[in-house]
Design a protein around this motif. Structure first.
Motif, mmCIF file in Angstrom:
data_model
loop_
_atom_site.group_PDB
_atom_site.id
_atom_site.type_symbol
_atom_site.label_atom_id
_atom_site.label_comp_id
_atom_site.label_asym_id
_atom_site.label_seq_id
_atom_site.Cartn_x
_atom_site.Cartn_y
_atom_site.Cartn_z
ATOM 1 N N CYS A 255 6.729 -6.425 8.509
ATOM 2 C CA CYS A 255 6.322 -4.810 8.908
ATOM 3 C C CYS A 255 7.470 -4.337 8.253
ATOM 4 O O CYS A 255 7.633 -3.304 7.259
ATOM 5 C CB CYS A 255 5.235 -4.168 9.481
ATOM 6 S SG CYS A 255 4.301 -5.523 9.694
ATOM 7 N N LEU B 222 -5.314 0.090 10.392
ATOM 8 C CA LEU B 222 -5.492 -1.266 9.504
ATOM 9 C C LEU B 222 -6.524 -1.707 9.203
ATOM 10 O O LEU B 222 -6.515 -2.514 8.744
ATOM 11 C CB LEU B 222 -4.363 -1.923 11.070
ATOM 12 C CG LEU B 222 -3.018 -1.054 11.217
ATOM 13 C CD1 LEU B 222 -2.472 -2.272 12.666
ATOM 14 C CD2 LEU B 222 -2.674 -2.115 9.673
ATOM 15 N N PHE C 1 -7.503 -0.662 5.831
ATOM 16 C CA PHE C 1 -7.089 -1.214 4.879
ATOM 17 C C PHE C 1 -7.987 -2.704 4.514
ATOM 18 O O PHE C 1 -8.079 -3.283 3.874
ATOM 19 C CB PHE C 1 -5.731 -1.357 5.746
ATOM 20 C CG PHE C 1 -4.780 -0.300 5.351
ATOM 21 C CD1 PHE C 1 -4.561 0.926 3.632
ATOM 22 C CD2 PHE C 1 -3.716 -0.352 6.344
ATOM 23 C CE1 PHE C 1 -3.241 1.988 4.669
ATOM 24 C CE2 PHE C 1 -3.363 1.263 6.408
ATOM 25 C CZ PHE C 1 -3.101 2.125 5.422
ATOM 26 N N ALA D 6 -2.017 2.330 -1.008
ATOM 27 C CA ALA D 6 -3.309 1.644 0.116
ATOM 28 C C ALA D 6 -3.562 0.690 0.003
ATOM 29 O O ALA D 6 -3.131 -0.733 0.249
ATOM 30 C CB ALA D 6 -4.124 2.956 1.207
ATOM 31 N N TYR E 104 -0.628 -1.936 -1.540
ATOM 32 C CA TYR E 104 0.180 -2.352 -0.491
ATOM 33 C C TYR E 104 -0.308 -3.269 0.243
ATOM 34 O O TYR E 104 0.619 -3.865 1.617
ATOM 35 C CB TYR E 104 1.227 -1.148 0.087
ATOM 36 C CG TYR E 104 2.206 -1.159 -1.242
ATOM 37 C CD1 TYR E 104 3.919 -1.899 -1.144
ATOM 38 C CD2 TYR E 104 2.180 0.323 -1.740
ATOM 39 C CE1 TYR E 104 4.283 -1.591 -2.075
ATOM 40 C CE2 TYR E 104 3.129 0.595 -3.362
ATOM 41 C CZ TYR E 104 4.197 0.075 -3.192
ATOM 42 O OH TYR E 104 5.441 -0.168 -4.344
ATOM 43 N N MET E 105 -1.196 -1.588 1.193
ATOM 44 C CA MET E 105 -1.667 -2.747 1.999
ATOM 45 C C MET E 105 -2.712 -3.582 2.483
ATOM 46 O O MET E 105 -3.399 -4.203 3.802
ATOM 47 C CB MET E 105 -2.040 -1.590 3.311
ATOM 48 C CG MET E 105 -0.445 -0.457 4.396
ATOM 49 S SD MET E 105 0.402 -1.711 4.700
ATOM 50 C CE MET E 105 -0.862 -1.915 6.032
ATOM 51 N N ALA F 58 -3.062 -6.012 5.745
ATOM 52 C CA ALA F 58 -4.045 -5.673 6.795
ATOM 53 C C ALA F 58 -5.030 -7.287 6.557
ATOM 54 O O ALA F 58 -5.555 -7.983 7.500
ATOM 55 C CB ALA F 58 -4.877 -5.002 6.695
#
Ligand code: HEC
Ligand code: HEC
Length: 208
Positions: A42, A72, A75, A85, A88-89, A93
């Motif tokens: 991260c 989290l 996501f 979102a 990237y996430m 997640a």
């Protein structure tokens, strides 16, 4: 990208190893694994302690743990859906189980939020006023009523102090358009014009 994927797989293995013992509070092993992942995975974007220096990547240090865990999970469930979102996430997640999420949330909540390298902006004093009082004529409530007088967050309402202005501005736009679909913040953002969003974001970045 390949290196990044490998890194993620490594993280997933570590997370699995760390989550053998279940408890409400992350145990020592889960905490150590969370710290390792936070720093090595991260940290590339959010900074090793969550004090990101790049405006695209939100600061996580000192953020409310329940809020972090909820994000989290959002996501992972693919319900927080603006393009960054998704880009990237969502993948990040998807590698995290509930124990890892709780441990990472606890890790960031315990980190000291460092002051942001915010620049001067003529809009800051207008932003301070919006934050404290809202914009009555446009039906915008005071941000402080939920995010706290010092913007450090209140109950599970997130901390906003020191957050990158660019990130805050983008989130307000996403709440307004419902790309980030949260009724409570849609209600707040729907009547904010871009100048006001800019002002409140500039103000927040300067807050310790
Ligand atoms: C490649 C860069 C990158 C990596 C690596 C990354 N993130 Fe993120 N993260 C982002 C971006 C970009 C956003 C903002 C998404 C948006 O604009 O909606 C974000 C948002 C978040 C948020 C929401 C913050 C808020 O204030 O709502 C959390 C929590 C988070 N990341 C945690 C993590 C954790 C935990 C890891 C490691 C497992 C991680 N991130 C790895 C780029 C990254
Ligand atoms: C009625 C309560 C309430 C008020 C008033 C309110 N907010 Fe929020 N805000 C929330 C909640 C709840 C969330 C978390 C949304 C989620 O779960 O994704 C949030 C999230 C945010 C976020 C996203 C934080 C992040 O790290 O991604 C920003 C930015 C924000 N609010 C700015 C503001 C501003 C600016 C104002 C005033 C103009 C304001 N809020 C007023 C409840 C409120």
């Amino acid at each position: 990208m390949v290196r990044f994927t490998l890194c993620l797989l490594g993280a997933a293995a570590l997370i699995a190893a760390g989550s053998a013992a279940r408890a409400d509070e992350p145990d020592a092993a889960a905490r150590a694994h969370a710290q390792h992942i936070a720093v090595t995975v991260c940290g590339t974007c959010h900074g090793p302690n969550g004090n990101s220096t790049q405006p695209k990547f939100p600061r996580l240090a000192g953020q409310n743990a329940n809020y972090l865990a909820a994000q989290l999970k959002a996501f992972r469930a693919q319900t927080r859906g603006d393009p960054d979102a998704i880009g990237y996430m969502w993948g990040m997640a998807s590698q995290l189980d509930d124990d890892a999420i709780e441990a990472l949330a606890a890790y960031y909540a315990a980190q000291k939020a460092e002051p942001s390298a915010s620049g001067a902006s003529a809009a800051i004093s207008r932003g301070r006023e919006i934050y404290a009082k809202g914009v009555a004529a446009q039906g915008v409530p005071a941000c402080s009523s939920c995010h706290g007088p010092d913007a450090h967050g209140l109950q599970d309402f997130p901390r906003l102090a020191g957050q990158h202005a660019q990130y805050v501005l983008k989130q307000l736009g996403s709440f307004q358009s419902n790309m980030r679909n949260v009724a409570i913040m849609h209600g707040v953002a729907q009547n904010l014009n871009v100048g006001d969003m800019d002002a409140v974001a500039a103000f927040l970045e300067t807050q310790p």
